[in-house]
Scaffold this motif. Structure first.
Motif, short mmCIF file in Angstrom:
data_model
loop_
_atom_site.label_atom_id
_atom_site.label_comp_id
_atom_site.label_asym_id
_atom_site.label_seq_id
_atom_site.Cartn_x
_atom_site.Cartn_y
_atom_site.Cartn_z
N PHE A 36 0.84 -1.19 0.00
CA PHE A 36 0.00 0.00 0.00
C PHE A 36 0.88 1.24 0.00
CE2 PHE A 36 -2.21 3.41 2.28
CZ PHE A 36 -3.30 3.55 1.45
N GLU A 37 0.46 2.22 -0.77
CA GLU A 37 1.18 3.49 -0.84
C GLU A 37 0.24 4.59 -0.39
OE1 GLU A 37 4.09 5.62 -4.08
OE2 GLU A 37 2.34 4.58 -4.81
N LYS A 38 0.64 5.33 0.62
CA LYS A 38 -0.21 6.40 1.12
C LYS A 38 -0.47 7.40 0.00
CE LYS A 38 1.16 8.35 4.85
NZ LYS A 38 1.91 8.86 5.99
N PRO A 39 -1.67 7.99 -0.02
CA PRO A 39 -1.98 8.96 -1.07
C PRO A 39 -1.00 10.12 -1.15
CG PRO A 39 -3.98 8.34 0.08
CD PRO A 39 -2.84 7.70 0.81
N ALA A 44 3.38 12.66 -4.24
CA ALA A 44 4.75 13.17 -4.31
C ALA A 44 5.55 12.41 -5.37
CB ALA A 44 5.42 13.06 -2.95
N ARG A 45 5.37 11.08 -5.43
CA ARG A 45 6.10 10.26 -6.41
C ARG A 45 5.69 10.63 -7.83
NH1 ARG A 45 4.34 6.19 -9.08
NH2 ARG A 45 2.62 5.75 -7.66
N GLU A 46 4.39 10.79 -8.04
CA GLU A 46 3.91 11.13 -9.37
C GLU A 46 4.40 12.51 -9.80
OE1 GLU A 46 -0.30 10.54 -9.10
OE2 GLU A 46 -0.13 8.39 -9.51
N ALA A 48 7.19 13.95 -8.78
CA ALA A 48 8.62 13.81 -9.06
C ALA A 48 8.84 13.16 -10.42
CB ALA A 48 9.29 12.98 -7.97
N GLU A 49 8.01 12.18 -10.77
CA GLU A 49 8.13 11.54 -12.08
C GLU A 49 7.81 12.52 -13.20
OE1 GLU A 49 5.51 8.19 -11.91
OE2 GLU A 49 6.86 7.02 -10.65
N ALA A 50 6.81 13.38 -12.97
CA ALA A 50 6.45 14.37 -13.98
C ALA A 50 7.58 15.35 -14.20
CB ALA A 50 5.18 15.11 -13.56
N VAL A 51 8.23 15.78 -13.11
CA VAL A 51 9.37 16.70 -13.22
C VAL A 51 10.50 16.03 -13.99
CG1 VAL A 51 11.19 17.83 -11.87
CG2 VAL A 51 8.80 18.05 -11.19
N ARG A 52 10.74 14.74 -13.68
CA ARG A 52 11.81 13.99 -14.35
C ARG A 52 11.53 13.90 -15.85
NH1 ARG A 52 11.42 9.40 -11.39
NH2 ARG A 52 11.98 10.53 -9.53
N ARG A 53 10.28 13.59 -16.19
CA ARG A 53 9.91 13.49 -17.62
C ARG A 53 10.08 14.83 -18.32
NH1 ARG A 53 5.62 10.43 -15.75
NH2 ARG A 53 4.26 12.25 -15.85
N ALA A 54 9.66 15.92 -17.66
CA ALA A 54 9.77 17.25 -18.27
C ALA A 54 11.23 17.64 -18.49
CB ALA A 54 9.08 18.28 -17.39
N ARG A 55 12.08 17.34 -17.50
CA ARG A 55 13.51 17.65 -17.64
C ARG A 55 14.14 16.85 -18.76
NH1 ARG A 55 15.17 17.93 -11.29
NH2 ARG A 55 14.38 20.03 -10.92
N LYS A 56 13.77 15.57 -18.85
CA LYS A 56 14.31 14.72 -19.90
C LYS A 56 13.90 15.24 -21.27
CE LYS A 56 14.55 9.88 -21.32
NZ LYS A 56 14.12 8.51 -21.02
N LEU A 57 12.63 15.64 -21.40
CA LEU A 57 12.13 16.18 -22.65
C LEU A 57 12.86 17.48 -23.02
CD1 LEU A 57 9.95 15.76 -24.85
CD2 LEU A 57 8.51 17.31 -23.52
N ALA A 58 13.09 18.34 -22.01
CA ALA A 58 13.80 19.59 -22.26
C ALA A 58 15.24 19.33 -22.69
CB ALA A 58 13.77 20.46 -21.00
N ARG A 59 15.88 18.33 -22.05
CA ARG A 59 17.25 17.96 -22.43
C ARG A 59 17.31 17.50 -23.87
NH1 ARG A 59 17.94 15.30 -17.59
NH2 ARG A 59 17.47 13.32 -18.56
N LYS A 60 16.37 16.64 -24.25
CA LYS A 60 16.36 16.13 -25.62
C LYS A 60 16.10 17.25 -26.60
CE LYS A 60 15.18 11.30 -25.01
NZ LYS A 60 14.30 10.23 -25.47
#
Length: 68
Positions: A36-39, A44-46, A48-60
């Motif tokens: 179980f993962e607390k809401p 917070a995880r989601e 952080a994943e969105a920030v990671r995806r956005a940074r990766k896209l900006a890098r590319k």
């Protein structure tokens, strides 16, 4: 999801199936649902994943712009 077996080559079909499942994110989702993962933690995880995806896209994008 469907994978065809050609020439009785089951190993190749299994590799193709695993690759498809990996691309779809099934293994990752199974791992996350083991406990179980607390809401608040999930949110917070989601984020952080969105920030990671956005940074990766900006890098590319920057790399493509610099290469032209």
């Amino acid at each position: 999801m469907q994978v065809s077996v050609r020439d009785n080559n089951v190993e190749q079909a299994l590799r193709a199936l695993k690759k498809k499942l990996q691309r779809e994110g099934v293994f990752r989702e199974m791992k996350l649902k083991q406990h179980f993962e607390k809401p608040s933690v999930k949110k917070a995880r989601e984020q952080a994943e969105a920030v990671r995806r956005a940074r990766k896209l900006a890098r590319k994008k920057a790399q493509r712009e610099g290469a032209i």
